[in-house]
Scaffold this motif. Structure first.
Motif, PDB file in Angstrom:
ATOM      1  N   ARG A 150     -22.510  43.354  31.548  1.00  0.00           N
ATOM      2  CA  ARG A 150     -23.598  42.383  31.621  1.00  0.00           C
ATOM      3  C   ARG A 150     -23.712  41.799  33.020  1.00  0.00           C
ATOM      4  NH1 ARG A 150     -27.833  42.578  28.573  1.00  0.00           N
ATOM      5  NH2 ARG A 150     -28.968  40.631  28.429  1.00  0.00           N
ATOM      6  N   LYS A 151     -24.923  41.770  33.546  1.00  0.00           N
ATOM      7  CA  LYS A 151     -25.139  41.232  34.890  1.00  0.00           C
ATOM      8  C   LYS A 151     -25.908  39.918  34.862  1.00  0.00           C
ATOM      9  CE  LYS A 151     -25.034  45.771  37.139  1.00  0.00           C
ATOM     10  NZ  LYS A 151     -25.794  46.770  37.953  1.00  0.00           N
ATOM     11  N   SER A 152     -26.855  39.782  33.954  1.00  0.00           N
ATOM     12  CA  SER A 152     -27.659  38.561  33.888  1.00  0.00           C
ATOM     13  C   SER A 152     -28.314  38.473  32.526  1.00  0.00           C
ATOM     14  CB  SER A 152     -28.736  38.565  34.979  1.00  0.00           C
ATOM     15  OG  SER A 152     -29.624  39.647  34.794  1.00  0.00           O
ATOM     16  N   GLY A 153     -28.961  37.348  32.282  1.00  0.00           N
ATOM     17  CA  GLY A 153     -29.682  37.182  31.030  1.00  0.00           C
ATOM     18  C   GLY A 153     -28.783  36.731  29.887  1.00  0.00           C
ATOM     19  N   TYR A 154     -29.332  36.735  28.716  1.00  0.00           N
ATOM     20  CA  TYR A 154     -28.587  36.302  27.524  1.00  0.00           C
ATOM     21  C   TYR A 154     -27.482  37.300  27.181  1.00  0.00           C
ATOM     22  CZ  TYR A 154     -32.224  32.841  26.444  1.00  0.00           C
ATOM     23  OH  TYR A 154     -33.076  31.767  26.484  1.00  0.00           O
ATOM     24  N   PRO A 155     -26.339  36.805  26.682  1.00  0.00           N
ATOM     25  CA  PRO A 155     -25.316  37.727  26.183  1.00  0.00           C
ATOM     26  C   PRO A 155     -25.901  38.597  25.072  1.00  0.00           C
ATOM     27  CG  PRO A 155     -24.442  35.497  26.352  1.00  0.00           C
ATOM     28  CD  PRO A 155     -25.923  35.389  26.560  1.00  0.00           C
ATOM     29  N   SER A 156     -25.554  39.866  25.090  1.00  0.00           N
ATOM     30  CA  SER A 156     -26.020  40.814  24.072  1.00  0.00           C
ATOM     31  C   SER A 156     -24.913  41.834  23.876  1.00  0.00           C
ATOM     32  CB  SER A 156     -27.323  41.485  24.533  1.00  0.00           C
ATOM     33  OG  SER A 156     -27.825  42.345  23.549  1.00  0.00           O
ATOM     34  N   TYR A 157     -24.031  41.547  22.917  1.00  0.00           N
ATOM     35  CA  TYR A 157     -22.769  42.279  22.866  1.00  0.00           C
ATOM     36  C   TYR A 157     -22.105  42.018  21.522  1.00  0.00           C
ATOM     37  CZ  TYR A 157     -18.133  43.791  24.735  1.00  0.00           C
ATOM     38  OH  TYR A 157     -16.947  44.421  24.982  1.00  0.00           O
ATOM     39  N   ILE A 158     -21.366  42.998  21.031  1.00  0.00           N
ATOM     40  CA  ILE A 158     -20.510  42.857  19.845  1.00  0.00           C
ATOM     41  C   ILE A 158     -19.072  42.924  20.349  1.00  0.00           C
ATOM     42  CG2 ILE A 158     -19.863  43.790  17.603  1.00  0.00           C
ATOM     43  CD1 ILE A 158     -22.741  42.886  17.631  1.00  0.00           C
ATOM     44  N   ASN A 159     -18.354  41.796  20.335  1.00  0.00           N
ATOM     45  CA  ASN A 159     -17.033  41.766  20.966  1.00  0.00           C
ATOM     46  C   ASN A 159     -15.958  42.458  20.112  1.00  0.00           C
ATOM     47  OD1 ASN A 159     -16.254  39.937  18.982  1.00  0.00           O
ATOM     48  ND2 ASN A 159     -16.266  38.161  20.333  1.00  0.00           N
ATOM     49  N   ASP A 160     -14.746  42.533  20.674  1.00  0.00           N
ATOM     50  CA  ASP A 160     -13.669  43.265  20.018  1.00  0.00           C
ATOM     51  C   ASP A 160     -13.374  42.727  18.624  1.00  0.00           C
ATOM     52  OD1 ASP A 160     -13.426  44.843  22.231  1.00  0.00           O
ATOM     53  OD2 ASP A 160     -11.661  43.817  23.049  1.00  0.00           O
ATOM     54  N   GLU A 161     -13.322  41.413  18.497  1.00  0.00           N
ATOM     55  CA  GLU A 161     -13.008  40.797  17.200  1.00  0.00           C
ATOM     56  C   GLU A 161     -14.032  41.193  16.138  1.00  0.00           C
ATOM     57  OE1 GLU A 161     -13.857  36.456  15.504  1.00  0.00           O
ATOM     58  OE2 GLU A 161     -12.343  36.433  17.097  1.00  0.00           O
ATOM     59  N   GLN A 162     -15.305  41.066  16.479  1.00  0.00           N
ATOM     60  CA  GLN A 162     -16.353  41.384  15.522  1.00  0.00           C
ATOM     61  C   GLN A 162     -16.438  42.894  15.272  1.00  0.00           C
ATOM     62  OE1 GLN A 162     -21.113  40.517  14.726  1.00  0.00           O
ATOM     63  NE2 GLN A 162     -20.206  39.888  16.652  1.00  0.00           N
ATOM     64  N   ARG A 163     -16.215  43.666  16.299  1.00  0.00           N
ATOM     65  CA  ARG A 163     -16.252  45.125  16.167  1.00  0.00           C
ATOM     66  C   ARG A 163     -15.151  45.611  15.212  1.00  0.00           C
ATOM     67  NH1 ARG A 163     -16.035  45.985  21.053  1.00  0.00           N
ATOM     68  NH2 ARG A 163     -13.916  46.746  21.347  1.00  0.00           N
ATOM     69  N   GLN A 164     -13.959  45.048  15.351  1.00  0.00           N
ATOM     70  CA  GLN A 164     -12.861  45.421  14.455  1.00  0.00           C
ATOM     71  C   GLN A 164     -13.164  45.003  13.021  1.00  0.00           C
ATOM     72  OE1 GLN A 164      -9.301  43.758  16.208  1.00  0.00           O
ATOM     73  NE2 GLN A 164      -9.541  44.956  18.095  1.00  0.00           N
ATOM     74  N   TRP A 165     -13.768  43.830  12.885  1.00  0.00           N
ATOM     75  CA  TRP A 165     -14.174  43.356  11.554  1.00  0.00           C
ATOM     76  C   TRP A 165     -15.197  44.317  10.946  1.00  0.00           C
ATOM     77  CZ3 TRP A 165     -19.096  41.971   9.904  1.00  0.00           C
ATOM     78  CH2 TRP A 165     -19.180  41.335   8.660  1.00  0.00           C
ATOM     79  N   LEU A 166     -16.168  44.760  11.744  1.00  0.00           N
ATOM     80  CA  LEU A 166     -17.186  45.684  11.265  1.00  0.00           C
ATOM     81  C   LEU A 166     -16.549  46.994  10.811  1.00  0.00           C
ATOM     82  CD1 LEU A 166     -20.106  46.688  10.903  1.00  0.00           C
ATOM     83  CD2 LEU A 166     -20.124  47.264  13.346  1.00  0.00           C
ATOM     84  N   GLN A 167     -15.639  47.515  11.609  1.00  0.00           N
ATOM     85  CA  GLN A 167     -14.972  48.762  11.245  1.00  0.00           C
ATOM     86  C   GLN A 167     -14.224  48.620   9.925  1.00  0.00           C
ATOM     87  OE1 GLN A 167     -12.942  49.133  15.148  1.00  0.00           O
ATOM     88  NE2 GLN A 167     -13.796  51.212  15.250  1.00  0.00           N
ATOM     89  N   GLN A 168     -13.580  47.479   9.742  1.00  0.00           N
ATOM     90  CA  GLN A 168     -12.837  47.245   8.505  1.00  0.00           C
ATOM     91  C   GLN A 168     -13.774  47.160   7.310  1.00  0.00           C
ATOM     92  OE1 GLN A 168      -9.605  47.397   8.212  1.00  0.00           O
ATOM     93  NE2 GLN A 168      -9.659  47.003   6.002  1.00  0.00           N
TER      94      GLN A 168
END
Length: 330
Positions: A150-168
């Motif tokens: 990310r360089k600028s603008g609003y955050p737009s991302y699925i972080n590690d915690e949420q990504r692991q939760w999604l996988q589970q």
């Protein structure tokens, strides 16, 4: 809205107005005599920008009362979570016994927080699951910080915690799944780690019916690695930015609501009903048409987002769509 990344667009295949197939394995996960599921959806109302946000929401709620869905959901950029907007937020929450929310990037503008979103919207968490008639709806929060690209603008991302939760969740849920998010997981303005998220979802393509997002204020559908992604159009407008500022309403309205000048508003509120019918093996998205108020993006010679075309993806309507499960003969 932010400037669109063309690279994310060409990684998918644009499809509009045709019937697509999803895996038969998903249909097999429904119990016998499974009930049809109807969800009334609205996204990107932007009540704090539009002068008629309350009227647009009311049109949606009239539709809800007539359509009698199993639940309703607003998919982000709804209304600032504060006392000023409490009446409107409560109006949505009290319109159905199951009223669900997704947090959008603009819901935390002007110093508002995700904690306030949880409080005012009555959300169980910033990302969560909700089972409705045997279908599991996974709601994601695409506003995570920490993106390495990310360089600028609003955050737009699925972080590690949420990504692991999604996988589970995808591993443990043994029911048909619908994925809901504000930011797209594919195509225009997709989260920064969209490719990674697409790989995770494709690994569960035998369970996932469809992934639906808001945020882009466009009308399109993509099929990527056996997952159907649908961009649901805004209830209110397409954002053209300050370069194309113009008045669509009276001077009085624009003076009181100055941000409207950077939009091309829709005359009528846009929203839809998602119907999942396990008997026929179909997913149906209702179409809803409106018109531009004032000049359209095409009339303004809007060319900022080169991957999008006025009168194609940039339109004042939501297309009627069918995603179909085909049954194999034994």
């Amino acid at each position: 809205m932010e400037k669109i990344n063309r690279r994310s667009f060409i990684n998918g295949i644009m499809v509009t107005g045709i019937v697509l197939q999803i895996p038969n394995t998903v249909l097999g996960m429904f119990p016998s005599k499974a009930k049809m599921v109807k969800a009334s959806l609205i996204t990107d109302l932007h009540h704090d920008i539009m002068h008629d946000g309350a009227e647009r929401l009311e049109a949606f709620l009239v539709h809800v009362k007539k359509n009698k869905p199993d639940f309703i959901m607003q998919m982000g950029d709804f209304a600032y979570p504060n006392i000023k907007n409490k009446t409107l937020i409560d109006r949505f929450n009290h319109a159905h016994e199951t009223a669900l929310h997704v947090i959008g990037n603009h819901d935390t503008d002007a110093g508002h927080t995700k904690e306030q979103c949880l409080e005012y919207y009555k959300m169980p968490a910033r990302y969560y699951t909700k089972e409705i008639n045997g279908i599991c709806f996974i709601v994601l929060d695409g506003n995570d910080k920490g993106s390495p690209t990310r360089k600028s603008g609003y955050p737009s991302y699925i972080n590690d915690e949420q990504r692991q939760w999604l996988q589970q969740q995808l591993k443990t849920i043994n029911k048909p799944i619908v994925v809901m998010s504000h930011q797209p997981l594919a195509g225009e303005l997709a989260v920064d780690n969209a490719a990674e998220i697409q790989e995770i979802l494709s690994s569960a393509a035998d369970k996932i019916l469809v992934a639906i997002n808001g945020h882009t204020h466009i009308d399109c559908q993509l099929l990527i690695k056996n997952i159907n992604y649908v961009h649901l159009n805004s209830a209110s407008y397409f954002w053209v930015g300050s370069k194309y500022k113009h008045n669509s309403y009276s001077e009085e309205i624009h003076e009181k609501y100055p941000w409207i000048s950077s939009t091309c508003p829709y005359q009528d509120a846009l929203f839809t009903t998602l119907t999942i019918n396990p008997t026929s093996g179909t997913i149906h998205i209702d179409g809803r048409k409106s018109n531009w108020v004032g000049a359209s993006p095409a009339q303004l010679n809007y060319v900022e987002q080169i991957a999008l075309a006025p009168d194609k993806e940039i339109v004042p309507f939501i297309s009627k769509r069918n995603i179909q499960v085909t049954r194999k003969e034994k």
